[in-house]
Design an enzyme around this catalytic site. Structure first.
Site, PDB file in Angstrom:
ATOM      1  CG  ASP A 193       4.931  30.964 -21.975  1.00 55.02           C
ATOM      2  OD1 ASP A 193       3.859  30.212 -22.435  1.00 55.02           O
ATOM      3  OD2 ASP A 193       5.920  30.285 -21.878  1.00 55.02           O
ATOM      4  CG  ASP A 222      -0.464  28.375 -21.870  1.00 58.23           C
ATOM      5  OD1 ASP A 222       0.446  27.434 -21.501  1.00 58.23           O
ATOM      6  OD2 ASP A 222      -1.426  28.541 -21.074  1.00 58.23           O
ATOM      7  CD  GLU A 241       0.326  24.119 -23.356  1.00 59.33           C
ATOM      8  OE1 GLU A 241       0.658  23.329 -22.446  1.00 59.33           O
ATOM      9  OE2 GLU A 241      -0.211  25.087 -23.073  1.00 59.33           O
ATOM     10  CG  HIS A 301       6.555  24.436 -18.406  1.00 55.85           C
ATOM     11  ND1 HIS A 301       6.779  24.533 -19.767  1.00 55.85           N
ATOM     12  CD2 HIS A 301       5.713  25.094 -17.774  1.00 55.85           C
ATOM     13  CE1 HIS A 301       5.467  24.787 -20.174  1.00 55.85           C
ATOM     14  NE2 HIS A 301       4.760  24.977 -19.195  1.00 55.85           N
ATOM     15  CG  ASP A 302       3.333  22.005 -18.236  1.00 56.51           C
ATOM     16  OD1 ASP A 302       3.485  22.616 -17.152  1.00 56.51           O
ATOM     17  OD2 ASP A 302       2.810  22.525 -19.271  1.00 56.51           O
TER      18      ASP A 302
END
Length: 583
Positions: A107, A214, A278, A355-356
């Site tokens: 990340d 991210d 993202e 993961h969100d």
């Protein structure tokens, strides 16, 4: 463009055909019994990932962090969070992935740091600090009564405002997320250079194969910081993404990141390194294409979140105020992000978990005991047959589901969920929104980020084999029924089905990875049927999203896959998925 368009325009490259597997370090595998997943635990499961058919392992933040936001609040880009391991452990993991023919990405979290990062400590030490301008500081405003007010009325992602007062230097700093996550100032060239060295080159020099980037479209803000229009008259803070998302210099910054850093590196086998961004709050395909067009030299691909936003309320303030949705809405979203790359040099991604978000079985199909395995396989057919780069999230391949609805809110750990819950309790308590607490609880039970962060269920031993100690987060009650060990031994398991589907996707990549997409019967609320085309070859995919048999336009094409062992002609069984081919 015609659904039969020749999609050979898409240049073939390794990352388009790869299957990526996302690992959340805290919840994957604990090696030392402290209850928290770690890097040696991941290392021990590399053979498992290789046997699944994974091409790229993506590790969520394992950098040093106070863990206010599970590692997305980084205090040192060049160090590892000690409970996870060491930099040497990352080097071992890189080597193990490469030895097993897999690549590895990390990340890249560079919109903000932790407030414990040395850069921010220096920035807040004095208004005269050389790093003061590495973050975004603004003076207070004052209302007619002389009360101190923040510089703007923006609402943050995590409920609450985006400005926090610093008593020491008597100014506010900006944070789009938690107050412990101050935003970096990308307008400052020295700051950008430090990011490139510390967050990027440090790890690329160790041999990683790219980054998941991210919050990639938040770096450029409208630095005049105007107030947001009032859309919620009951609150001072207002949604304001138009002032800090896709800002005026965003493409310049990403191009620079590519030119100055990424273009200088190769993967372990000599291929270009990969980036996946993202990209939230960018609903317009033309806007997305600017980020992923090959000629622009910005990002290879992005995550666009319409699919995982299904059921979320309108705007940040209502994110967990669940709204009912119908299957045609989902189909139109899939179609939108399938066809937007046709005739272009851009690319798309395929996913429905991360993961969100809550687990896909619980959100999009059925996690009832009699249907959860069928639902998992049906969703696997969907994911493995649509165009783009495929991303799986840990546990998806064994059919992990949301936490039980009878778990209390005390079991939830995520800062976002808890902030929304506290806000809902307050608004219900003062009668400004008396049913909000009940509504937000329902939304959290379906969509909270915590569901994806439950410990991985490896076997039927205590805590699902995740840890020999007390897990940092409660293990799912059904770990004895849903676990990898049992499924490895079962040829009819969800895990075995995923292995089969990933292999088929590679064998028929012309159609499944690169083929054009044609949606059939778009208004049907029960079935999702589409065709894939590549030159003279085609496939038909039929998915039943209900617990009742459904008719679908099946024909004389050859049956390639069914999620049932004995499909009944012309009738899709409950939560069945089928693939027909014509090669």
């Amino acid at each position: 463009m015609s659904p039969h368009a020749d999609t050979s325009v898409h240049k073939r490259t390794w990352w388009k055909e790869a299957t990526f597997y996302q690992i959340y370090p805290a919840s994957f595998k604990d090696s030392n019994g402290d209850g928290l997943g770690d890097l040696p635990g991941i290392l021990s499961k590399i053979p498992y990932l290789a046997s699944l058919g994974i091409d790229v392992v993506w590790i969520c933040p394992m950098f040093n962090s106070p863990q206010k936001d599970m590692g997305y609040d980084i205090s040192d880009y060049e160090a590892v969070y000690p409970p996870y391991g060491t930099v040497e452990d990352v080097e071992k993991l890189i080597k193990a992935c490469h030895q097993n023919g897999m690549k590895i990405i990390l990340d890249l979290v560079v919109n903000h740091t932790s407030d414990q990062h040395r850069w921010f400590k220096e920035s807040r030490s004095s208004k005269d600090s050389p790093k003061r301008d590495w973050y975004i500081w603004r003076p207070a405003r004052y209302n007619e009564q002389g009360d101190r007010m923040p510089p703007t009325n923006y609402r943050s992602y995590f409920a609450g405002g985006t400005w926090t007062w610093d008593a020491h230097t008597q100014e506010y700093y900006l944070h789009l997320y938690d107050k412990s996550q101050p935003d970096l100032n990308w307008e400052n060239e020295d700051c950008r250079k430090a990011i490139y060295d510390s967050a990027m080159r440090f790890w690329l020099d160790k041999g990683i194969d790219g980054f998941r980037v991210d919050t990639v479209n938040k770096y450029s803000k409208h630095i005049s910081f105007p107030d947001a229009p009032i859309t919620d008259p009951n609150s001072f803070i207002q949604p304001a993404a138009q002032f800090w998302c896709n800002g005026p210099r965003i493409h310049q910054f990403i191009k620079e990141m590519n030119t100055e850093v990424l273009s200088k590196y190769k993967t372990f086998d000599g291929q270009p390194v990969v980036t996946v961004g993202e990209l939230s709050l960018t609903p317009d395909p033309e806007g997305v294409l600017r980020f992923v067009s090959a000629v622009e030299k910005e990002l290879d691909m992005v995550f666009q979140f319409d699919i995982t936003h299904l059921g979320q309320g309108n705007g940040f303030q209502d994110k967990y105020d669940f709204t009912e949705w119908e299957l045609p809405e989902m189909k139109k979203i899939v179609e939108k992000w399938q066809i937007f790359i046709e005739g272009t040099d851009g690319w798309t991604t395929v996913f429905n978990e991360n993961h969100d978000n809550g687990r896909s079985i619980s959100r999009f199909a059925s996690d009832a005991p009699e249907w959860r395995e069928k639902s998992a396989k049906m969703l696997a057919v969907w994911l493995t047959t649509v165009t783009g780069t495929l991303f799986l999230y840990q546990g998806q391949e064994i059919g992990m589901i949301n936490a039980p609805k009878d778990w209390s809110i005390e079991e939830y750990k995520d800062v976002e969920a808890l902030n929304y819950w506290e806000e809902a309790v307050r608004l219900s308590g003062d009668c400004s929104d008396p049913t909000r607490k009940q509504r937000i609880l329902h939304g959290l039970q379906l969509m909270a980020r915590d569901h994806s962060r439950l410990p991985f269920q490896w076997d039927s031993s205590s805590n699902g084999g995740f840890t020999s100690g007390r897990p940092w987060m409660r293990t799912h009650d059904l770990y004895r029924e849903i676990n990898a060990d049992a499924q490895v031994k079962d040829m009819n398991s969800v895990l075995s089905f995923y292995k089969h589907q990933l292999q088929l996707r590679k064998e028929h990549k012309d159609v499944f990875v690169y083929g054009s997409f044609e949606l059939l019967d778009p208004e049907n609320a029960s079935t999702f049927v589409f065709r894939k085309h590549f030159q003279e070859r085609s496939a038909l995919v039929a998915l039943n999203f209900t617990s009742a048999p459904q008719c679908a336009p099946l024909n004389e094409m050859t049956l390639l896959v069914s999620t049932y062992t004995e499909p009944i002609s012309e009738t899709l069984q409950p939560f069945e998925g089928r693939v027909y081919i014509n090669f």
